[in-house]
Write a protein that holds these residues in place. Structure first.
Motif, short mmCIF file in Angstrom:
data_model
loop_
_atom_site.label_atom_id
_atom_site.label_comp_id
_atom_site.label_asym_id
_atom_site.label_seq_id
_atom_site.Cartn_x
_atom_site.Cartn_y
_atom_site.Cartn_z
N LEU A 167 46.19 39.80 -11.80
CA LEU A 167 44.72 40.03 -11.26
C LEU A 167 44.47 41.00 -10.15
CD1 LEU A 167 43.72 36.17 -10.69
CD2 LEU A 167 42.47 37.85 -12.07
N TRP A 168 45.66 41.16 -9.32
CA TRP A 168 45.86 42.16 -8.28
C TRP A 168 45.75 43.54 -8.87
CZ3 TRP A 168 50.49 45.24 -7.59
CH2 TRP A 168 50.12 46.05 -6.52
N TRP A 169 46.72 43.68 -9.84
CA TRP A 169 46.63 45.03 -10.74
C TRP A 169 45.48 45.46 -11.05
CZ3 TRP A 169 49.51 49.23 -10.90
CH2 TRP A 169 49.77 49.86 -11.86
N LYS A 170 44.70 44.65 -11.81
CA LYS A 170 43.50 44.72 -12.61
C LYS A 170 42.51 45.20 -11.48
CE LYS A 170 41.60 42.26 -15.74
NZ LYS A 170 41.24 43.30 -16.87
N GLU A 171 42.31 44.54 -10.17
CA GLU A 171 41.56 45.02 -9.04
C GLU A 171 41.83 46.09 -8.57
OE1 GLU A 171 41.70 41.69 -6.53
OE2 GLU A 171 40.85 40.28 -7.82
N LEU A 172 43.05 46.77 -8.60
CA LEU A 172 43.38 48.08 -8.13
C LEU A 172 42.71 49.18 -8.95
CD1 LEU A 172 47.15 48.04 -7.26
CD2 LEU A 172 45.36 48.14 -5.57
#
Length: 525
Positions: free
Chosen positions: A256-261
């Motif tokens: 999720l964090w990676w996609k939001e980046l």
């Protein structure tokens, strides 16, 4: 438990695709959003497993504590089994007390297998034992008098916790390796658990294997052993499954964090390696300099002088650091500044090596190369970030950042094994361009080698020397070395480097890790 696991519905993991990876520099992720929807167990299953495991852990703890009257071989086999099944982290004090007692008692082992296992386990625990214990098994010609494969296999593993100048162990390593290789080639060992262990050990000795990978493998081995303890086996499976569920939840959060980046939308050259817990980026020397300056300033205004795509990346770094600081603070961990400091230092290391490569036009020795390439491999940074996570003191983190002997040895292994694994690919990619200046090229220049295989062999000697440096540091008196958790963090990091780059650059081509990652995160046990 197997029935409950099989009845739990799960999506299929992404399939391997030989057409993936047409990009010149790297293969795309093989995972995508898989972990956003994957759950190996339901919450109810996890709670049930945890409750059952807690009861079983305490029953086993009592068995370890009450093992006083048990003979030496059975004590050693118990400790070895718990370590290889990945259960030993529950019993740190009990195992340490048991091994200290064995060390202090000076228990005399009568056979080679027990002597080798005792030597290996005690040294692995940081308790020094003289290699002279093996002299009674060596004849006047330097040959080991025992030809039993199981004992020679244990001796081979024991020899890999040697330090500099221990010729008894170096000779034993060469002898046992030759014997084991011959036994495999001539098929004198029938297909069996032992044959599988010999092959696996010749590929990677026991001390150098990543702990969770070894646990996953050994559970399946232990299950086939007639001498297994069914209660220990069941606990190992429960513990593995509990950790598997935890890892998958962490991967969901990281995905999720990676996609939001949204880095892939802006930095198409960045390798998407979230599941592999790492990614790298490329840039020109000037862009690297600008990023380094901005990182050292560490404020939003510093982004004004960066190229467009770097402004986006830089703002994400600052935002992510705020989240990390908030998370650490909520845990009572006051070392967020060290995370920032390590990130800035890593950026400077990348830039220093890029600048050195750009400006260097003369051949260099391996040692000269390592002056720049050891810091930029960032093995120190990864280990020190682990120090932060486990709550180490500021002094401990500062110690790690000075590249003490054990840390430098780990970094040298990481740098060299990476260079060897990626050498052929990088030379092909640079065909017609300036060749990549790696430790392999430096070794060929320094020693006037014309064949890359000669450089590989020479560099493998440097890797072995670095492993001996690590063992040497582990065996220092307790008062003269950092605490065990810090040393274990460095050793575990080194094991993973060895695993990732032993046969190929599995970071660049994540397909090489697909089967192993499936076994750790996806497949039920």
């Amino acid at each position: 438990m197997a029935a409950s696991v099989e009845s739990h519905r799960r999506p299929h993991p992404p399939a391997m695709n030989d057409n993936q990876g047409s990009h010149r520099f790297h293969h795309p992720t093989v995972w995508g959003d898989f972990f956003l929807g994957f759950r190996p167990f339901s919450p109810a299953q996890c709670l049930s497993m945890k409750n059952k495991a807690e009861v079983m852990k305490e029953e086993l703890r009592a068995r370890i504590v009450d093992s006083g009257p048990v003979d030496l071989p059975r004590k050693l086999e118990l400790v070895d089994t718990l370590q290889r099944l990945g259960l030993d982290y529950h019993y740190g004090k009990e195992i340490n007390d048991l091994l200290c007692g064995i060390h202090d008692a000076g228990d005399e082992a009568r056979d080679l297998h027990t002597t080798a296992l005792r030597f290996y386990l005690l040294r692995k625990q940081g308790l020094n034992v003289s290699p002279d214990v093996f002299l009674k098994f060596i004849d006047d010609e330097g040959k080991i008098t025992c030809n039993e494969t199981r004992s020679l296999l244990c001796m081979y593993n024991a020899a890999h916790v040697r330090t500099h100048g221990e010729e008894t162990l170096s000779s034993a390593m060469a002898y046992t390796k030759g014997h084991l290789q011959c036994a495999v080639e001539q098929q004198t060992i029938p297909p069996s658990i032992l044959l599988d262990q010999v092959r696996r050990t010749l590929e990677t000795p026991l001390f150098r294997r990543p702990r969770r990978v070894e646990a996953r493998h050994f559970i399946s081995v232990y299950e086939r052993m007639t001498t297994r303890n069914d209660a220990i086996l069941e606990l190992a499976k429960l513990d593995f499954s509990i950790l598997q569920a935890l890892y998958c939840e962490e991967l969901r959060t990281l995905t999720l964090w990676w996609k939001e980046l949204q880095l892939q939308d802006h930095l198409s050259f960045a390798r998407d390696r979230m599941v592999e817990m790492h990614f790298w980026m490329y840039s020109t020397l000037e862009e690297s300099r600008l990023l380094t300056v901005a990182m050292e300033r560490w404020d939003e205004q510093a982004a004004e002088h960066l190229p467009g795509y770097m402004k986006f990346f830089y703002s994400k770094v600052l935002a992510t650091m705020k989240v990390i600081a908030k998370d650490l603070d909520s845990q009572g961990n006051k070392h967020a500044d060290y995370v920032k400091k390590l990130l800035i230092d890593a950026t400077k290391c990348y830039y220093n090596e890029a600048k050195w490569r750009e400006e260097s036009d003369t051949p260099v020795t391996v040692e000269e190369h390592l002056r720049f390439s050891v810091p930029s491999c960032c093995c120190m940074h990864v280990a020190c970030l682990a120090f932060v996570v486990i709550g180490a003191s500021g002094d401990a983190i500062e110690w790690g950042m000075t590249y003490p002997k054990i840390m430098r040895a780990s970094c040298v292994i990481g740098r060299v094994i990476n260079d060897v694994a990626s050498h052929e690919r990088e030379q092909e990619q640079c065909s017609g361009e300036r060749p990549v200046m790696s430790t392999v090229e430096a070794c060929m220049e320094e020693n006037k080698y014309t064949a890359k295989e000669d450089a590989y062999r020479k560099l493998s000697e440097l890797i072995e020397e670095s492993w001996m440096d690590i063992i040497e540091e582990l065996l220092k008196p307790a008062a003269a070395r950092p605490t065990t958790p810090l040393l274990e963090a460095v050793v575990n990091s080194t094991r993973m480097l060895d695993f990732l780059y032993k046969d190929q650059d599995a970071y660049t081509d994540p397909r090489a890790l697909k089967v192993v990652v499936d076994s750790i995160y996806v497949n039920s046990i």
